[in-house]
Design an enzyme around this catalytic site. Sequence first.
Site, mmCIF file in Angstrom:
data_model
loop_
_atom_site.group_PDB
_atom_site.id
_atom_site.type_symbol
_atom_site.label_atom_id
_atom_site.label_comp_id
_atom_site.label_asym_id
_atom_site.label_seq_id
_atom_site.Cartn_x
_atom_site.Cartn_y
_atom_site.Cartn_z
ATOM 1 N N HIS A 135 0.807 -1.213 0.000
ATOM 2 C CA HIS A 135 0.000 0.000 0.000
ATOM 3 C C HIS A 135 0.850 1.277 0.000
ATOM 4 C CE1 HIS A 135 0.902 0.924 4.244
ATOM 5 N NE2 HIS A 135 0.947 -0.396 4.367
ATOM 6 N N HIS A 144 11.981 -0.913 -12.671
ATOM 7 C CA HIS A 144 11.736 -2.339 -12.902
ATOM 8 C C HIS A 144 11.750 -3.067 -11.567
ATOM 9 C CE1 HIS A 144 13.010 -6.283 -15.168
ATOM 10 N NE2 HIS A 144 11.973 -6.453 -14.383
#
Length: 205
Positions: A135, A144
Site C-alpha cells: 500500500h 523495474h
Amino acid sequence: MKNKILIIGASGHGKVVADIAIKMKKWESVAFLDDNRSIKISMGIEVIGTSDKDIDYVDDYEIFVGIGNNAIRKNLHEKLETVGASIPVLIHPNAVIGEQVEIGIGTAVMAGAVVNCCTKIGRGCIINTGSTVDHDNNIEDFAHVSPGVHIAGAVKVGRGSWLGIGSIVSNNVNICGGCKIGAGAVVIKDITEPGVYVGAPVRRV
C-alpha cells in the site's frame, strides 16, 4: 482504442508482454518490431519491422515497448509519446490490483503480481512476475520491479531504478533514482545515492 497492438522487442521480456496482450483479449492482432533481422516469427507472432520504423505504425496500432533495459525502454517510450502514439497499460488477468491504484501508460504488470491500494506506478514500469507492491507506494517512471520482489508499505522507488529478483524493501524506505538493487538484497533504510547495492542489508559496491 485501436484494435491492433505492436510490441517493440520480440525477445524474452517482449514475449511475456505479448502473452499479456493476448490474454487481455482487447486487440484483434498482435505484431512485433525487433532489431534482430533474423527473427521473423516469435511466439507465432510476426515481426513486421525494426524499432526505428515505430513511428510508421502510430496511426494503425497501439504501441508498447517490451524491452527490459530501463534506459532503452525509456528512450523508445518517450519518442512514442512525442509523436502522439497510443500507449496502453498491460495488466495480466491474474494480477491483483487494489483500489485507488494509479498505473502509468507503458507499464506492464505481470502474472501473479500484487499491487495494493493507494499505490502509484509511473510510466513505462515493469512490475514483474509474482512481485508484491504494498500500500501507499510510489514507483516512479521506468523502474523495474523484478520477479519475486517484495516491497512493503509507504516505499518510494526512484525513476529508472531496478530491483533485482527476490529483493526485499522494508516499509517507509526511499530508494533514489538510478539504483540497481542486487538479487536477494534487503533494503532496510533509505538509499540516497545512485549506484549498485547488494547484500542483506544492502551495501553500496
